[in-house]
Design an enzyme around this catalytic site. Structure first.
Site, PDB file in Angstrom:
ATOM      1  N   CYS A 200       7.229   6.177  -8.133  1.00 44.57           N
ATOM      2  CA  CYS A 200       6.033   5.445  -8.742  1.00 44.57           C
ATOM      3  C   CYS A 200       4.671   5.210  -8.307  1.00 44.57           C
ATOM      4  CB  CYS A 200       7.106   4.814  -7.514  1.00 44.57           C
ATOM      5  SG  CYS A 200       8.586   3.830  -7.743  1.00 44.57           S
ATOM      6  N   CYS A 520       4.733   3.907  -1.753  1.00 40.15           N
ATOM      7  CA  CYS A 520       5.997   4.047  -1.701  1.00 40.15           C
ATOM      8  C   CYS A 520       5.720   5.216  -2.847  1.00 40.15           C
ATOM      9  CB  CYS A 520       7.158   4.441  -0.640  1.00 40.15           C
ATOM     10  SG  CYS A 520       7.900   1.997  -1.496  1.00 40.15           S
TER      11      CYS A 520
END
Length: 536
Positions: A200, A520
Site C-alpha cells: 500500500c 501502513c
C-alpha cells in the site's frame, strides 16, 4: 488460589497485569460510541473485548491481544482534543474556505541538500472495482493519470528525465507498467521508466525513489505515481495444472502429448484465487485488523462512527470542489468519469446491520468500516526547486524528511504510522504540535483508531517501541478532514500520491506549513513523510 489460564490464551507474565475474569465473557458487553468514549469524564475506555467461540479464539491467541486488551483499555485518552476535532470536523459549516496566509515557522531546508518540490499531482477518479474501469488494463489507468498530469502542467515530455510507478497486483503482460504507460502517454522512448512494489505504500516508494534521484543529481525532473486495477486480478491455474501444461509444451510426439494429458485429474482445474493475505502468516489483512481492534479495545460502534466521519467529510469536500487533484477520464467506449464513486455517507443504523466480514460471529470489522477494492491511478511531477523555477513553475510543496519502518507482521501489521511518525519528526526536529495537516491512509477504521491509541500511549511507546514517552495522537480537527481511503477508495499503489497532494492542497487552503503523511502496508511495513508548503 491461583487462577488457571483460559484454554488457548497464554497467561501473561509480569509486568503485564492479568485481566479480570469479568473481561473474558463469551459476548462483548455493550460498548460506548466513539464520541462518548472520547468525552468520558475520566477519559478511559470501558470496552473490554476478548471474544471466544467460533472465530474468536484466533483473537485470543495473539500474545499482543492478551497483554494489550486489559492494559491499553485503561490508558488515559486525550479526550479533549479528540472530541473537539470530531465535532468540529463534522459540524463545520464550510471547510472549503479561501486560502489563508500560512503561519511562519522555520523552514526544513538543509544546508547542502537540494530542495525537491512537488509541482503538481493528479489522479483519475477512484472507482469501486467491477464498475466503469472493468474492461481496462492497469497501464490504461496509469496512462490516463500521466496524460492528465501532462495536460494540467503542459510540461514538455522531453524534459522528464525518469518515470517511476508503483503497482501491487501485477498484470503479467505489463509487469513494468511504468514503461508501458509512459509510452502510451506519449513520453519519449528515450525516457527510462521502472516499476516498484511495496504494497500500500508503493507510490510512496515511487516518489521517494524520484526524490533520491534528484537529490543525487542524476535527474532534475521525475514523474512518480501508482496504478491498481482490482477489477481484473490474475487468477492462475493450480500448480499441478501449470506443471502439466509446461510438460505438455515440451512434449514432441503425439504419444508423449497424450501421455501427459492422460495424467490430468479433475482437481487440476481448481483455480488459485488471489487473496489479500500475508504470505508469512497466511492471515488476511482484515482478520489482522479485527485482532488489532480487539487488542486496543475498539468497539464496532467506534469503528462505524469513524467510517461515517470519513464518508461525511469526503462528501463535503467533493461537493465543495476541494478534490482538485481529480482529472476527468474518458473511458474508451464508455462515459467520461469525473468523480470518485465510493463516497456514500450512510447511517449508523444501516452500518450496524452488516455482519462481521472476517472474524465471525463476534468480529467488529465489516464492509462498512473497511476500505473497499478500488481501481485507480495517480501521478505527481517532482523537480529540483531550481529546475522548477527555471521552467516557470510555482511549486505546491517541498518534500522533506521521510522514513520507512517495519515491524512484526503478525500482531503489528497495521501499526506502521505509529512507528514511523516519531522517527520522521525526530529527523526534522519537529513535534506533533508543529504539524498543521495530517493525512493518514485509512485501511480500516479500527486500524486508524488503534494507531491513534498507540501513538497516545506511554506504555506502548516504552514496552513495544523502546521509547521513553509517547509521540502523541493527532488532533482530529487536523486529521483527514477531506475524507480518506475508507471513503475515497484505496487503489493499493496509487494512494500514496493522493495523500501527498491532498496534504499540499490542505496546507494552502488552511494556512498551514507542515503536513505529515503516513501509511501502513502489508508485511508489517510503514512510511511517513513531511510535506512543507511552498512559500506563497
Amino acid at each position: 488460589m491461583r487462577e488457571r489460564p483460559l484454554e488457548g490464551l497464554a497467561a501473561p507474565s509480569p509486568p503485564f497485569p492479568r485481566p479480570p475474569r469479568s473481561c473474558l465473557s463469551a459476548r462483548p458487553p455493550p460498548a460506548p460510541t466513539f464520541l462518548s468514549f472520547l468525552l468520558s469524564p475520566c477519559g478511559r475506555g470501558r470496552f473490554c473485548y476478548v471474544p471466544r467461540g467460533n472465530g474468536g479464539r484466533e483473537i485470543a491467541d495473539s500474545k499482543m491481544s492478551c497483554m494489550l486488551t486489559y492494559t491499553i483499555r485503561n490508558l488515559p485518552a486525550s479526550s479533549a482534543w479528540a472530541a473537539r476535532g470530531f465535532v468540529r470536523s463534522l459540524s463545520c459549516s464550510s471547510p472549503l474556505q479561501a486560502a489563508v496566509q500560512p503561519k511562519t515557522k522555520k523552514t526544513l531546508a538543509k544546508s547542502g541538500v537540494k530542495n525537491i518540490v512537488v509541482v503538481e499531482g493528479v489522479r483519475i477518479p477512484f472507482l469501486q472495482s467491477g464498475t466503469t474501469y472493468v474492461d481496462l488494463m492497469p497501464h490504461d489507468l496509469a496512462r490516463a493519470a500521466l496524460q492528465g498530469l501532462l495536460n494540467r502542467t503542459s510540461v514538455p515530455r522531453d524534459v522528464v528525465d525518469y518515470i517511476v510507478y508503483g503497482t501491487v497486483i501485477q498484470e503479467v503482460k505489463t509487469s513494468n507498467v511504468a514503461r508501458e504507460a509512459a509510452l502510451g502517454a506519449g513520453f519519449s522512448d528515450k525516457t527510462p521508466a521502472h516499476t516498484v512494489t511495496m504494497a500500500c505504500i508503493s507510490s510512496n516508494q515511487a516518489m521517494t525513489t524520484g526524490v533520491g534521484m534528484i537529490a543525487a543529481g542524476q535527474c532534475d525532473v521525475v514523474v512518480a505515481g501508482g496504478a491498481e486495477l482490482m477489477s481484473d486480478v490474475p487468477i492462475r491455474h493450480s500448480r499441478k495444472m501449470r506443471k502439466t501444461m509446461l510438460t505438455l509444451n515440451r512434449a514432441k510426439t503425439l504419444g508423449q502429448k497424450l501421455a501427459v494429458i492422460s495424467k490430468i485429474r479433475p482437481d487440476y482445474f481448481a483455480p488459485e484465487l488471489p487473496a489479500v493475505a500475508e504470505f508469512s502468516t497466511s492471515e488476511t489483512m482484515g482478520h489482522s485488523a479485527d485482532r488489532l481492534a480487539a487488542a486496543f479495545a475498539i468497539s464496532r460502534l467506534e469503528q462505524d462512527e469513524y467510517a461515517l466521519r470519513s464518508h461525511t467529510l469526503a462528501k463535503k469536500a467533493q461537493d465543495g470542489g476541494m478534490l482538485v487533484d481529480v482529472v476527468p477520464f474518458k473511458v474508451p467506449g464508455k462515459e467520461t468519469v469525473t468523480k470518485d464513486n465510493g463516497i456514500r455517507p450512510s447511517s449508523l443504523e444501516q452500518m450496524g446491520k452488516l455482519k462481521p466480514a472476517f472474524v465471525k460471529p463476534y468480529g467488529t470489522v465489516t464492509a462498512a468500516n473497511s476500505s473497499f477494492l478500488t481501481d485507480g491511478a495517480s501521478a505527481v511531477l517532482l523537480m529540483s526547486e531550481e529546475k522548477a523555477l527555471a521552467l516557470g513553475y510555482k511549486p505546491k510543496a517541498y518534500l522533506r524528511d521521510f522514513v520507512y519502518v517495519s515491524q512484526d507482521p503478525k500482531d503489528q501489521l497495521l501499526l506502521g504510522p505509529t512507528y514511523a511518525t516519531p522517527k520522521v519528526l525526530e529527523k526534522a526536529g519537529l513535534t506533533m504540535a508543529d504539524i498543521d495537516v495530517f493525512e493518514f491512509h485509512e485501511a480500516f477504521a479500527g486500524q486508524i483508531l488503534a494507531n491513534l491509541k498507540a501513538m497516545d500511549s506511554d506504555w506502548f511507546a516504552q514496552n513495544y517501541m523502546g521509547r521513553k514517552s509517547k509521540v502523541g495522537a493527532p488532533p482530529l480537527e487536523k486529521f483527514n478532514t477531506w475524507g480518506g481511503s475508507l471513503s475515497l477508495g484505496h487503489p493499493f499503489a496509487a494512494t500514496g500520491c493522493r495523500l501527498v497532494i491532498t496534504a499540499a492542497h490542505r496546507l494552502k487552503k488552511e494556512g498551514g506549513q507542515y503536513g505529515l503523511v503516513a501509511a501502513c502496508a502489508a508485511g508489517g511495513q510503514g512510511h511517513a513523510m513531511l510535506v512543507e508548503l511552498y512559500p506563497q
